[in-house]
Design an enzyme around this catalytic site. Structure first.
Site, PDB file in Angstrom:
ATOM      1  CB  SER A 142      -0.964  -0.039   1.195  1.00  0.00           C
ATOM      2  OG  SER A 142      -1.954   0.948   1.090  1.00  0.00           O
ATOM      3  CG  ASP A 280      -7.746  -1.723  -3.390  1.00  0.00           C
ATOM      4  OD1 ASP A 280      -8.440  -1.132  -2.537  1.00  0.00           O
ATOM      5  OD2 ASP A 280      -6.511  -1.794  -3.311  1.00  0.00           O
ATOM      6  CG  HIS A 311      -6.257  -1.683   0.326  1.00  0.00           C
ATOM      7  ND1 HIS A 311      -5.668  -1.069  -0.755  1.00  0.00           N
ATOM      8  CD2 HIS A 311      -5.503  -1.339   1.408  1.00  0.00           C
ATOM      9  CE1 HIS A 311      -4.622  -0.357  -0.351  1.00  0.00           C
ATOM     10  NE2 HIS A 311      -4.505  -0.513   0.947  1.00  0.00           N
TER      11      HIS A 311
END
EC number: 3.1.1.23
Length: 360
Positions: A142, A280, A311
């Protein structure tokens, strides 16, 4: 990637499960915490985990790992991944984002930010110096994906001894993501609020160092910013009122432009694996044109886009209950193994060619 039958095709459930519990039955790998003093007085920390078996190519390989926003080595998804990597023969070094660990006090009026590579770079340099024979596999999750890609692209020297880089579920451009993150489709505005609330708690836990009477405090950071922080409902508001000021950016636009890895991706020459999930809820589909276009132009870049995974979810399991190990964990390690074997084969062929040439 085959997600669990009942709920695995929902990006929201995948993301919620990751956010709520990280992983199921996560292990507890043992590591040593290292402390590094930064030039501005900040104390960077990372945890070092030694391999538990011999690597598949029989050489010394270290994974240098940058977690997601406000994350650290004690998060369950990081522990699960590190344990699996150790069992596959990798040493692991995991950065603890500045200010993220609740039991580590800040030693300067600065926290981690969206694209600051200083702490990650210090950790990598420590590994290179301490283990001169090791080769590196760079991994970012991320926000950590943005940091590692930006770090590699900042300087050619940063790519020395790096075998490959893997980025999972990053958004590539904060400036482009800014508008989409305020939209309600896929509940992104709600996720934005939750993440902002978590960031507020972390910042306020360090408010004495960040907003107190400190000579090193950025002059642009004032009590008014603290007041605005209390009422902030989005990450953008927090970034504008607080985070950009740690590095002296005059506007949020400038901060997002300079701190995003978008302008650095084309400078990365090592094998680069960019992983996203089509469902996501945090990364808008328009952002996926960035890795897609890059992979079409550059031979060293591969973009992997499964339909499901959410995610940082990518849970696997037959019907209802997810397995402790996710598809993401296995993908990163298997890709790293393949690159290591490919590099060793290349090196062996080169040595053979040199030997034959010498005989002639």
């Amino acid at each position: 990637y085959i997600p669990p039958l009942i709920w695995g095709k929902s990006g929201h459930i995948q993301t919620a499960l990751y956010g709520k519990m990280g992983r199921v039955r996560s292990p507890h790998p043992y590591g040593l915490r290292k402390y590094l003093m930064m030039p501005d007085g900040a104390t960077a920390t990372f945890d070092l985990f030694e391999p538990q078996s011999e690597h598949c190519i029989g050489e010394d390989v270290t994974m240098v790992i940058c977690p997601g926003i406000a994350n650290h080595s004690e998060k369950q998804y990081i522990r699960t991944f590190v344990d699996y990597a150790q069992k596959n023969g990798y040493r692991c070094a995991v950065l603890n984002h500045l200010g993220a660990l609740p039991n580590i006090e800040l030693t300067s009026p600065r926290m981690f930010t969206y694209g600051c590579t200083w702490e990650f770079g210090a950790m990598v340099n420590y590994i290179k110096k301490t283990y001169p024979q090791t080769q590196l596999v760079v991994v970012g999750f991320s926000l950590g994906g943005n940091i590692v890609c930006k770090y590699l692209g900042e300087s050619q020297a940063n790519q020395e001894r790096v075998l490959c880089c893997v980025s999972v579920c990053q958004g590539y451009s904060a400036l482009r993501a800014q508008e989409t993150f305020m939209q309600w489709d896929q509940c992104r505005r709600f996720y934005n609020f939750l993440m902002a609330d978590n960031m507020k708690k972390i910042i306020l836990s360090h408010r004495q160092v960040l907003f107190g009477d400190n000579m090193k405090k950025p002059q642009s950071l004032s009590d008014a910013d603290l007041s605005k922080l209390y009422t902030a409902t989005s990450l953008m508001q927090i970034d504008d009122n607080v985070m950009r000021k740690f590095h002296g950016y005059s506007s949020l636009k400038e901060y997002y432009e300079e701190e995003s890895c978008l302008q650095y991706l084309h400078r990365i020459y090592v094998p680069l694996l960019l992983v996203n999930a089509a469902d996501d809820p945090l990364v808008h589909e328009s952002l996926l044109s960035i890795p897609r276009a890059l992979s079409e132009k550059r031979e060293n870049v591969m973009h992997v886009l499964p339909l499901h995974g959410g995610h940082l979810g990518f849970f696997e399991g037959s019907v209802l209950f997810p397995e402790p190990l996710t598809w993401m964990d296995k993908l990163v390690v298997q890709y790293a193994n393949a690159i290591c074997q490919w590099e060793k084969t290349k090196s062996h062929c080169s040595d053979t060619e040199q030997a034959v040439s010498g005989q002639e």
